[in-house]
Scaffold this motif. Structure first.
Motif, PDB file in Angstrom:
ATOM      1  N   ALA A  96      -2.798  10.920  22.763  1.00 40.85           N
ATOM      2  CA  ALA A  96      -2.079  11.908  23.484  1.00 40.85           C
ATOM      3  C   ALA A  96      -1.741  12.968  22.443  1.00 40.85           C
ATOM      4  O   ALA A  96      -1.776  14.271  22.992  1.00 40.85           O
ATOM      5  CB  ALA A  96      -0.298  11.091  23.226  1.00 40.85           C
ATOM      6  N   LEU A  97      -1.997  13.047  21.069  1.00 47.09           N
ATOM      7  CA  LEU A  97      -1.819  14.360  20.308  1.00 47.09           C
ATOM      8  C   LEU A  97      -2.948  15.122  20.325  1.00 47.09           C
ATOM      9  O   LEU A  97      -3.014  16.465  20.231  1.00 47.09           O
ATOM     10  CB  LEU A  97      -1.624  13.874  18.649  1.00 47.09           C
ATOM     11  N   GLU A  98      -4.343  14.297  20.557  1.00 45.91           N
ATOM     12  CA  GLU A  98      -5.417  15.340  20.821  1.00 45.91           C
ATOM     13  C   GLU A  98      -5.359  16.111  22.182  1.00 45.91           C
ATOM     14  O   GLU A  98      -5.762  17.333  22.082  1.00 45.91           O
ATOM     15  CB  GLU A  98      -6.476  14.353  20.746  1.00 45.91           C
ATOM     16  N   ALA A  99      -4.729  15.651  23.192  1.00 42.50           N
ATOM     17  CA  ALA A  99      -4.601  16.330  24.477  1.00 42.50           C
ATOM     18  C   ALA A  99      -3.538  17.567  24.176  1.00 42.50           C
ATOM     19  O   ALA A  99      -3.887  18.696  24.447  1.00 42.50           O
ATOM     20  CB  ALA A  99      -4.080  15.264  25.590  1.00 42.50           C
ATOM     21  N   GLU A 100      -2.444  17.185  23.402  1.00 44.40           N
ATOM     22  CA  GLU A 100      -1.577  18.323  23.238  1.00 44.40           C
ATOM     23  C   GLU A 100      -2.185  19.484  22.693  1.00 44.40           C
ATOM     24  O   GLU A 100      -1.853  20.780  22.655  1.00 44.40           O
ATOM     25  CB  GLU A 100      -0.303  17.621  22.517  1.00 44.40           C
ATOM     26  N   VAL A 101      -2.951  19.139  21.346  1.00 44.62           N
ATOM     27  CA  VAL A 101      -3.580  20.086  20.514  1.00 44.62           C
ATOM     28  C   VAL A 101      -4.355  21.009  21.214  1.00 44.62           C
ATOM     29  O   VAL A 101      -4.515  22.035  21.186  1.00 44.62           O
ATOM     30  CB  VAL A 101      -4.196  19.337  19.334  1.00 44.62           C
ATOM     31  N   SER A 102      -5.258  20.450  22.442  1.00 45.05           N
ATOM     32  CA  SER A 102      -6.258  21.064  22.994  1.00 45.05           C
ATOM     33  C   SER A 102      -5.572  22.119  23.965  1.00 45.05           C
ATOM     34  O   SER A 102      -5.867  23.366  23.893  1.00 45.05           O
ATOM     35  CB  SER A 102      -6.968  19.944  23.929  1.00 45.05           C
ATOM     36  N   ALA A 103      -4.712  21.981  24.491  1.00 47.59           N
ATOM     37  CA  ALA A 103      -3.623  22.939  25.268  1.00 47.59           C
ATOM     38  C   ALA A 103      -3.278  23.932  24.590  1.00 47.59           C
ATOM     39  O   ALA A 103      -3.227  25.215  24.931  1.00 47.59           O
ATOM     40  CB  ALA A 103      -2.469  22.090  26.078  1.00 47.59           C
ATOM     41  N   ALA A 104      -2.662  23.830  23.364  1.00 49.48           N
ATOM     42  CA  ALA A 104      -2.158  24.622  22.618  1.00 49.48           C
ATOM     43  C   ALA A 104      -2.947  25.551  21.896  1.00 49.48           C
ATOM     44  O   ALA A 104      -2.941  26.906  21.904  1.00 49.48           O
ATOM     45  CB  ALA A 104      -1.292  24.068  21.377  1.00 49.48           C
ATOM     46  N   ASP A 105      -4.235  25.286  21.577  1.00 51.13           N
ATOM     47  CA  ASP A 105      -5.614  25.929  21.204  1.00 51.13           C
ATOM     48  C   ASP A 105      -5.954  26.886  22.178  1.00 51.13           C
ATOM     49  O   ASP A 105      -6.093  28.062  21.892  1.00 51.13           O
ATOM     50  CB  ASP A 105      -6.485  25.140  20.877  1.00 51.13           C
ATOM     51  N   ALA A 106      -5.853  26.664  23.484  1.00 53.42           N
ATOM     52  CA  ALA A 106      -6.385  27.516  24.606  1.00 53.42           C
ATOM     53  C   ALA A 106      -5.516  28.704  24.646  1.00 53.42           C
ATOM     54  O   ALA A 106      -5.614  30.009  24.846  1.00 53.42           O
ATOM     55  CB  ALA A 106      -6.530  26.553  26.014  1.00 53.42           C
ATOM     56  N   VAL A 107      -3.714  28.318  24.791  1.00 46.84           N
ATOM     57  CA  VAL A 107      -3.128  29.403  24.698  1.00 46.84           C
ATOM     58  C   VAL A 107      -3.064  30.363  23.662  1.00 46.84           C
ATOM     59  O   VAL A 107      -2.992  31.654  23.758  1.00 46.84           O
ATOM     60  CB  VAL A 107      -1.423  28.735  25.209  1.00 46.84           C
ATOM     61  N   ALA A 108      -3.172  29.942  22.578  1.00 46.73           N
ATOM     62  CA  ALA A 108      -3.289  30.696  21.268  1.00 46.73           C
ATOM     63  C   ALA A 108      -4.390  31.448  21.142  1.00 46.73           C
ATOM     64  O   ALA A 108      -4.449  32.728  20.991  1.00 46.73           O
ATOM     65  CB  ALA A 108      -3.190  29.834  19.990  1.00 46.73           C
ATOM     66  N   ALA A 109      -5.623  31.071  21.773  1.00 47.29           N
ATOM     67  CA  ALA A 109      -6.795  31.759  22.021  1.00 47.29           C
ATOM     68  C   ALA A 109      -6.564  33.129  22.819  1.00 47.29           C
ATOM     69  O   ALA A 109      -6.957  34.215  22.633  1.00 47.29           O
ATOM     70  CB  ALA A 109      -7.989  31.239  22.485  1.00 47.29           C
ATOM     71  N   ALA A 110      -5.956  32.971  24.008  1.00 43.39           N
ATOM     72  CA  ALA A 110      -5.795  33.979  25.002  1.00 43.39           C
ATOM     73  C   ALA A 110      -4.792  35.096  24.271  1.00 43.39           C
ATOM     74  O   ALA A 110      -4.971  36.214  24.389  1.00 43.39           O
ATOM     75  CB  ALA A 110      -5.109  33.644  26.169  1.00 43.39           C
ATOM     76  N   ALA A 111      -3.859  34.677  23.715  1.00 35.47           N
ATOM     77  CA  ALA A 111      -2.702  35.383  22.959  1.00 35.47           C
ATOM     78  C   ALA A 111      -3.632  36.558  21.780  1.00 35.47           C
ATOM     79  O   ALA A 111      -3.553  37.597  21.632  1.00 35.47           O
ATOM     80  CB  ALA A 111      -1.806  34.958  22.397  1.00 35.47           C
ATOM     81  N   ALA A 112      -4.358  35.649  21.037  1.00 35.78           N
ATOM     82  CA  ALA A 112      -5.116  36.312  19.861  1.00 35.78           C
ATOM     83  C   ALA A 112      -6.004  37.428  20.605  1.00 35.78           C
ATOM     84  O   ALA A 112      -6.200  38.763  20.024  1.00 35.78           O
ATOM     85  CB  ALA A 112      -5.880  35.381  19.377  1.00 35.78           C
ATOM     86  N   GLU A 113      -6.666  37.361  21.665  1.00 39.87           N
ATOM     87  CA  GLU A 113      -7.683  38.045  22.448  1.00 39.87           C
ATOM     88  C   GLU A 113      -6.813  39.542  22.894  1.00 39.87           C
ATOM     89  O   GLU A 113      -7.360  40.548  22.587  1.00 39.87           O
ATOM     90  CB  GLU A 113      -8.345  37.668  23.616  1.00 39.87           C
ATOM     91  N   ARG A 114      -5.564  39.350  23.437  1.00 44.52           N
ATOM     92  CA  ARG A 114      -4.781  40.539  23.524  1.00 44.52           C
ATOM     93  C   ARG A 114      -4.333  41.229  22.671  1.00 44.52           C
ATOM     94  O   ARG A 114      -4.322  42.602  22.596  1.00 44.52           O
ATOM     95  CB  ARG A 114      -3.602  40.136  24.614  1.00 44.52           C
ATOM     96  N   CYS A 115      -4.217  40.605  21.471  1.00 46.57           N
ATOM     97  CA  CYS A 115      -3.613  41.294  20.131  1.00 46.57           C
ATOM     98  C   CYS A 115      -4.750  42.072  19.741  1.00 46.57           C
ATOM     99  O   CYS A 115      -4.525  43.159  19.186  1.00 46.57           O
ATOM    100  CB  CYS A 115      -3.083  40.202  19.333  1.00 46.57           C
TER     101      CYS A 115
END
Length: 1019
Positions: A258-277
């Motif tokens: 369950a923790l592995e699935a949660e980490v995968s989703a959080a990583d995708a959101v952080a990558a999009a925000a980093a690209e905009r920055c």
């Protein structure tokens, strides 16, 4: 093992040398070792055990008893034994550690213990064999391998010691257990039981630790994963006594997924925000670069305007810098001329001062040598010549100065040496007179020493007399102390005899009454027509009539038991009386007719003689030392006299030489001082003139040198002025600058030129030209807009990255702790697997579980089986010795005295006359002896079987026969005779006179009046 020959010397009470040939004694298979109590019978057995093992038979006795107290100082104590075992014939010779006189000088030295082991070709050839070892650490193990028994087993099987097996028979089971453990060496089973118990405790602690580790690992996983919804379930699963490791690890794996699935989703959101920055950051950086280029353009234009305004001032600085640099090059010539002129003036002034000082002192005659009008060159040469003349005169005074300095020392040396010569002559005369008187004094010392030596020579005889008289005094004291004990024992024996006779009379009367009343009892059972049990008739014309006092069988048995008890008490009282009489008679014999007062007076007289001889010996030794010191002093005085005469001759010759040397020195000094008071005064005057002339000459030479240098510096300055374009020295000084001013001017010129170049290059840069005429305010507005956009994008990127990192940290911690949980579970499974066999085995061995049906520990079970073998072996001989009456019985019941433990070592005696079990303590003295002997022989059989079936060719039975009646003694001797089957030899150790009538071959041990013992072999 078969003993062949024993030889010993200075052992125990035997100061002499004795040999026992066991081959001669073995002709009948049975021999007697007899003698009074305390005469030294057991010493022979100690000698055998000492020869084989280096220790005496009893473990509690000191090995010091081997060395005889009666041995002479130079007598060697040794034991020499020849024995045979299946592996061959061996001879061992062993000596103990003891003190012996030194071979040189006085006093004693320690003779260390020694051993020597041979393998012989024949028991009759003790000197024909091979030496196997001469070291105790090698010979001991070799003998034990040959015999097959260690010392304790040997003592328990070959030597059956007095009293020990009677104690063993009556001992409590726990005490009997300690004896059997020592004999059979079963301590290894006790150690095994203790070790298994320790292992059980260790694996138990390991299981607890493994379960606790699982709990800690689960707690760590819950903390790392922060899974609050699963935490309670996981903790309960880990806290269970029987942890289900499979279910626990599966639930942990679900949480990790369950923790592995949660980490995968959080990583995708952080990558999009980093690209905009990143996009907004690039736009902000471009706006900032444009503003920096505009601001740089404006600053460079302002700086160029300022530099162009200072152009005229810069030209003046350039001209001044060139003039100052040329002046710096010409300045050394100006400074050099000034310095040369100053040096010349100083040199002329010094010469003037030196001349005035010289002519005003004691050397005014120098005015004729150096006229005032002389040129500097002429003046310098005249002064150098005068210096050389004075220096030569001063050098010629060196030897006279040395002699003048040494004259006081030489004169004092002559006086001292003359005084020493006079003292040595007086000392020599005194020594000659003293040496003439010493022979008389030495003769007096020698006479006193010889008188004391005559008294001290009687010390050995006085000590022997004191030892003999002290032994007789001790014996007289023992006799006086034992007399009341003999009287008391006689009284007790008489009383016991009366009681035994009375009890026997009463029992006999009851037996007779019982027999007399048996006819009446039979008559009561007769009936007409029935046969009589006595005569068989069917008619009974005169049946016996019953008397008024009828005696029952129980009454007869009770009276017989009372008679037996009284007889046993009589036997014990008789034994006490015999022992008391024997000790009293031995003491009287040792006292040899002396009573205590007579013996005390004799001892006092002998002690006084010993003290007088000891004192004389000490004084004699002191006078010997004094004589030796006297002779040493005489030799020293002779040597001193000879040395003084030698030195006196040498010093007299030296005195003549010193006096001649003083006279020669005085002549040289008088000639050298001339008109001066001393040579040193004349030398000091010459030294002063040399120093004055030398300094004056140096000043004159400096004037010459300064004049030449001034001319050279003037020529150098003229050349420098022409080269660098100056008219005179004043122009050079006007144009010159100091270092700081020149450096500042140079720096100002270079900084102006560098700044102008830097500004032009800055304006030519691509970034500056690219902004053209863009205003600074417009560029600043663009930067503000770009920074606001980037700040918003950066905040969102940080927020999403933090969320992703937190989720990643939870996952990493959960994975790490999940591995820890898995490892802890695997260790728990391994600990369970390892603990199972250990716990089961420890419970079985310690009788603490249900799998041990007998509920008996391993060590106790082994001892019980060994004891059962001992009892079985003993019963075969006991049946013969007791005519079938007694049998020993071992029991597995829980005994008193066993600490509540089931030992299986209880021992009862079955009396087949009554078919009842009896406590061994109820046996009479004689019964106790042969029952104990049977037990001892049984133990010997079992021990030898345990040791590999060792063949005991020689066996000793020590004491106890005095408690047997004649019939029982015959039966016991017959049983011992059975031991002789197969060539075994049995030695019986006893002081009972009746044994002498039954055994022809014997070793007789007797005490003598001086406390020693002798030995005679009758074979």
């Amino acid at each position: 093992m078969q003993l062949h020959r024993l030889t010993f010397q200075a052992v125990g009470p035997f100061p002499g040398r004795y040999t026992i040939d066991f081959a001669d004694l073995a002709s009948s298979g049975l021999f007697l070792l007899e003698g009074p109590t305390g005469s030294g019978k057991s010493t022979i057995i100690d000698a055998i055990v000492f020869a084989l093992y280096g220790k005496v038979a009893s473990a509690d006795a000191s090995d010091d008893r081997i060395r005889s107290d009666h041995a002479g100082p130079g007598d060697e104590t040794f034991v020499d034994l020849v024995f045979e075992v299946p592996s061959g014939v061996f001879r061992v010779r062993r000596t103990p550690k003891f003190e012996r006189p030194k071979q040189r000088g006085t006093g004693t030295t320690t003779q260390q213990a020694s051993v020597r082991l041979w393998r012989l070709t024949s028991p009759d050839a003790p000197d024909d064999g091979q030496v196997l070892s001469t070291r105790a650490d090698e010979a001991g193990p070799e003998i034990q391998r040959a015999v097959g028994l260690d010392r304790e087993q040997f003592v328990q099987t070959v030597v059956l010691p007095q009293g020990e097996f009677a104690s063993f028979l009556r001992a409590k089971p726990e005490d009997r257990r300690r004896v059997l453990e020592r004999v059979f060496g079963t301590q290894v089973y006790e150690r095994l039981e203790k070790r298994l118990a320790q292992m059980r405790a260790e694996v138990g602690r390991g299981l607890d630790a493994a379960r606790n580790e699982v709990g800690r690992a689960v707690a760590g996983f819950v903390a790392a994963a922060r899974c609050d919804d699963e935490a309670e379930v996981l903790r309960e699963a880990a806290a269970a006594v029987d942890v289900d490791v499979d279910a626990l690890t599966e639930r942990v794996a679900v949480v990790v997924a369950a923790l592995e699935a949660e980490v995968s989703a959080a990583d995708a959101v952080a990558a999009a925000a980093a690209e905009r920055c990143a996009v907004t950051e690039q736009a902000r950086d471009e706006a900032r670069a444009t503003l920096a280029a505009v601001e740089r353009r404006d600053a460079l234009l302002a700086e160029r305007a300022g530099l162009l305004a200072r152009a005229a001032e810069h030209e003046r600085d350039v001209v001044g810098l060139d003039l100052a640099r040329r002046a710096r090059l010409a300045m050394p010539g100006v400074a050099g001329l000034a310095q040369a002129e100053t040096a010349l003036e100083e040199a002329l002034a010094a010469v003037t001062r030196r001349r005035a000082a010289a002519l005003a002192g004691p050397h005014a005659d120098l005015a004729a040598v150096v006229p005032e009008s002389a040129e500097p060159e002429v003046l310098a040469k005249a002064l150098v010549a005068e210096r050389d003349r004075c220096t030569g005169a001063r050098a010629r005074l060196d030897r006279a100065l040395e002699l003048e300095a040494r004259l006081p020392e030489l004169t004092a040396g002559v006086d001292d040496l003359a005084e020493r010569v006079e003292r040595r002559a007086a000392e020599r005369d005194e020594l000659v007179d003293g040496l003439a008187q010493r022979p008389v004094a030495r003769a007096a010392l020698r006479e006193r020493r010889d008188a004391l030596a005559a008294v001290a020579a009687g010390l050995a005889d006085a000590q022997v007399a004191l030892k003999e008289r002290t032994a007789r005094l001790e014996a007289a004291v023992r006799a006086a102390e034992l007399a009341p004990q003999v009287a008391a024992a006689e009284e007790a024996a008489t009383a016991a005899a009366r009681e035994a006779a009375q009890a026997e009379d009463e029992a006999g009367a009851l037996r007779r009454a019982r027999i007399a009343g048996m006819a009446a009892e039979l008559a009561l059972e007769l009936a007409p027509g029935t046969p009589c049990p006595v005569c068989g008739g069917t008619e009974h014309p005169h049946p016996a009539e019953s008397s008024a006092e009828r005696v029952t069988a129980e009454a007869v048995e009770e009276a017989e038991r009372a008679a037996a008890a009284a007889a046993e008490a009589l036997a014990r009282a008789g034994g006490v009386l015999s022992d008391a009489r024997a000790r009293h008679e031995a003491a009287l014999a040792a006292a040899d007719g002396w009573d205590v007062p007579t013996a005390e007076a004799a001892v006092a007289e002998a002690r006084a003689a010993v003290d007088a001889a000891t004192t004389a010996g000490a004084e004699r030794d002191a006078l010997d030392a004094e004589l030796e010191a006297f002779d040493d002093e005489t030799r020293r005085l002779e040597e001193r006299r000879a040395e003084i005469e030698r030195v006196l001759g040498e010093e007299t010759a030296r005195l003549g030489q010193l006096r001649a040397e003083v006279r020669d020195a005085q002549t040289v000094v008088e000639s050298a001082r001339e008109s001066a008071e001393t040579v040193r005064e004349r030398a000091a005057a010459l030294d002063e003139r040399v120093a004055l002339v030398t300094a004056w000459a140096e000043d004159a030479q400096r004037v010459v040198t300064a004049t030449e240098r001034r001319a050279e510096r003037a020529e150098e300055l003229a050349a420098a002025l022409a080269e660098h374009g100056f008219d005179d020295a004043a122009a050079v000084r006007a144009a010159a600058l100091d270092d700081a001013a020149l450096a500042a001017l140079d720096r100002r010129v270079r900084e102006h030129e560098s700044a102008l170049d830097r500004v032009e290059r800055g304006l030519a840069e691509d970034a500056v030209r690219a902004v053209g005429d863009l205003a600074a305010d417009a560029a600043r507005g663009a930067v503000v807009q770009a920074e606001e956009a980037h700040a918003a994008a950066d905040a969102e990127a940080v927020r999403t990255a933090n969320l992703a990192a937190t989720a990643g940290e939870r996952l990493a911690g959960a994975r790490r702790e999940a591995d820890v949980v898995g490892q802890a579970c695997r260790r728990l499974v391994a600990a369970r697997a390892a603990a199972g066999p250990v716990v089961r085995m420890a419970n079985v061995v310690a009788a603490s579980g249900g799998e041990n049906a007998r509920q008996m520990s391993l060590g106790t079970y082994v001892l019980a089986r060994r004891f059962e073998d001992v009892v079985a072996a003993a019963n075969g001989r006991l049946a013969v010795m007791s005519s079938g009456r007694y049998e020993l019985l071992r029991s597995d019941e829980r005994e008193r005295g066993g600490g509540g433990r089931k030992l299986g070592l209880a021992l009862k005696v079955v009396d087949h006359h009554t078919e009842r079990e009896r406590d061994p303590a109820t046996l009479s003295g004689g019964e106790t002896f042969y029952v104990s002997l049977s037990l001892a022989l049984g133990l010997a059989d079992v021990v030898t079987a345990e040791a590999g079936g060792i063949d005991l060719g020689t066996l000793f039975v020590d004491e106890g026969f005095g408690s047997l009646d004649g019939d029982t003694l015959d039966v016991v001797l017959a049983e011992l005779g059975r031991l002789r089957e197969g060539g075994r030899v049995v030695g019986v150790v006893s002081h009972v006179d009746a044994m002498k009538q039954s055994i022809a071959e014997r070793i007789e041990v007797r005490r003598t009046g001086d406390g020693t013992s002798t030995l005679t072999v009758r074979a």
